[in-house]
Scaffold this motif. Structure first.
Motif, PDB file in Angstrom:
ATOM      1  N   ASP A  80     -15.115  68.532  48.512  1.00 32.50           N
ATOM      2  CA  ASP A  80     -14.950  68.970  47.122  1.00 32.50           C
ATOM      3  C   ASP A  80     -14.843  67.769  46.177  1.00 32.50           C
ATOM      4  OD1 ASP A  80     -12.421  67.966  47.603  1.00 32.50           O
ATOM      5  OD2 ASP A  80     -11.389  69.885  47.435  1.00 32.50           O
ATOM      6  N   LYS A  82     -12.373  66.080  45.309  1.00 24.58           N
ATOM      7  CA  LYS A  82     -11.172  66.030  44.469  1.00 24.58           C
ATOM      8  C   LYS A  82     -10.002  65.332  45.150  1.00 24.58           C
ATOM      9  CE  LYS A  82     -12.292  70.259  41.955  1.00 24.58           C
ATOM     10  NZ  LYS A  82     -11.884  71.639  41.674  1.00 24.58           N
ATOM     11  N   CYS A  83      -9.255  64.594  44.353  1.00 30.14           N
ATOM     12  CA  CYS A  83      -8.007  63.983  44.808  1.00 30.14           C
ATOM     13  C   CYS A  83      -7.021  65.101  45.145  1.00 30.14           C
ATOM     14  CB  CYS A  83      -7.439  63.086  43.714  1.00 30.14           C
ATOM     15  SG  CYS A  83      -5.777  62.458  44.039  1.00 30.14           S
ATOM     16  N   GLY A  87      -6.367  66.325  41.528  1.00 26.16           N
ATOM     17  CA  GLY A  87      -7.587  67.082  41.250  1.00 26.16           C
ATOM     18  C   GLY A  87      -8.711  66.280  40.634  1.00 26.16           C
ATOM     19  N   ASP A  88      -8.458  65.018  40.250  1.00 23.94           N
ATOM     20  CA  ASP A  88      -9.540  64.171  39.731  1.00 23.94           C
ATOM     21  C   ASP A  88     -10.425  63.720  40.898  1.00 23.94           C
ATOM     22  OD1 ASP A  88      -8.487  64.460  37.230  1.00 23.94           O
ATOM     23  OD2 ASP A  88      -7.594  62.467  37.118  1.00 23.94           O
ATOM     24  N   GLU A  89     -11.496  63.006  40.583  1.00 23.77           N
ATOM     25  CA  GLU A  89     -12.404  62.537  41.635  1.00 23.77           C
ATOM     26  C   GLU A  89     -11.708  61.486  42.500  1.00 23.77           C
ATOM     27  OE1 GLU A  89     -16.706  60.312  42.155  1.00 23.77           O
ATOM     28  OE2 GLU A  89     -16.159  61.143  40.204  1.00 23.77           O
ATOM     29  N   GLU A  90     -11.765  61.690  43.826  1.00 20.44           N
ATOM     30  CA  GLU A  90     -11.085  60.766  44.736  1.00 20.44           C
ATOM     31  C   GLU A  90     -11.969  59.577  45.086  1.00 20.44           C
ATOM     32  OE1 GLU A  90      -8.597  61.745  48.517  1.00 20.44           O
ATOM     33  OE2 GLU A  90     -10.528  60.956  49.199  1.00 20.44           O
ATOM     34  N   CYS A  99      -4.233  57.471  40.175  1.00 18.07           N
ATOM     35  CA  CYS A  99      -3.781  58.866  40.199  1.00 18.07           C
ATOM     36  C   CYS A  99      -2.372  58.945  39.614  1.00 18.07           C
ATOM     37  CB  CYS A  99      -3.792  59.362  41.647  1.00 18.07           C
ATOM     38  SG  CYS A  99      -2.915  60.908  41.901  1.00 18.07           S
TER      39      CYS A  99
END
Length: 200
Positions: A80, A82-83, A87-90, A99
């Motif tokens: 997905d 997501k972090c 929820g941000d891009e990991e 983060c």
């Protein structure tokens, strides 16, 4: 080394060994390897008393070799992206310490260390830590250990949440600090310094 015999005989190390009549396998091997640039974050590992697994994860993070979601997606693995914390891009840059969740934990550990510093993204934070630990003192030794333990905790909790579906497991700055204290407890100077950190 036997296959490299001809190349070896043309090196300065071989000429010096012949003239001094003193041979060093180590020196010859390093000479064949060639010069490799030193990375600034190498100081973070000198005399670091962190757990081996924590130091290893830190080493992988420093080399940007951790299988973060942005990296594994490049190999065709579906994620997905997501972090797990916010929820941000990991990415490695995001996870340590861009983060908002991991940044807050790192800030709490820095406050305990009495280091007035505002956390930045991973590469800038690593640069700051590398400069700060260049001095050989108890504060540097404690910071070395702290970065390894925080990075390990961030990665460990992340993996539990993703692979074991452990939604209740949270990053706990208090537990990280307890781990740091425990690792410092075997060295009298570091242990004494640790006690001063607990005094408000």
């Amino acid at each position: 080394m036997f296959k490299c015999g001809d190349d070896l005989q043309r090196t300065q190390a071989w000429v010096e060994a012949n003239s001094q009549q003193k041979y060093s396998t180590r020196k010859m091997y390093k000479n064949l390897q060639g010069r490799k640039p030193n990375v600034p974050w190498r100081r973070v590992f000198f005399g670091n008393s962190a757990r081996l697994r924590a130091a290893f994860i830190l080493w992988l993070a420093c080399r940007n070799r951790l299988p973060t979601k942005d990296r594994i997606s490049k190999f065709g693995v579906q994620t997905d992206g997501k972090c797990i914390y916010c929820g941000d891009e990991e990415s490695c840059q995001h996870l340590f310490f861009e983060c908002r969740v991991t940044r807050h934990v790192w800030l709490q550990v820095l406050n305990w260390l009495k280091l007035p510093h505002t956390p930045h993204r991973w590469d800038l934070e690593l640069e700051w830590i590398s400069k700060t630990v260049s001095k050989s003192n108890v504060r540097s030794k404690t910071l070395q250990l702290a970065i390894a333990e925080v990075v390990y905790a961030v990665w460990n909790v992340r993996n539990h949440k993703i692979f074991q579906d452990d939604s209740h497991m949270e990053l706990d700055s208090h537990q990280i600090i307890q781990n740091i204290k425990w690792r410092l407890s075997g060295t009298p100077k570091l242990e004494a310094y640790c006690h001063t950190l607990d005094i408000d």
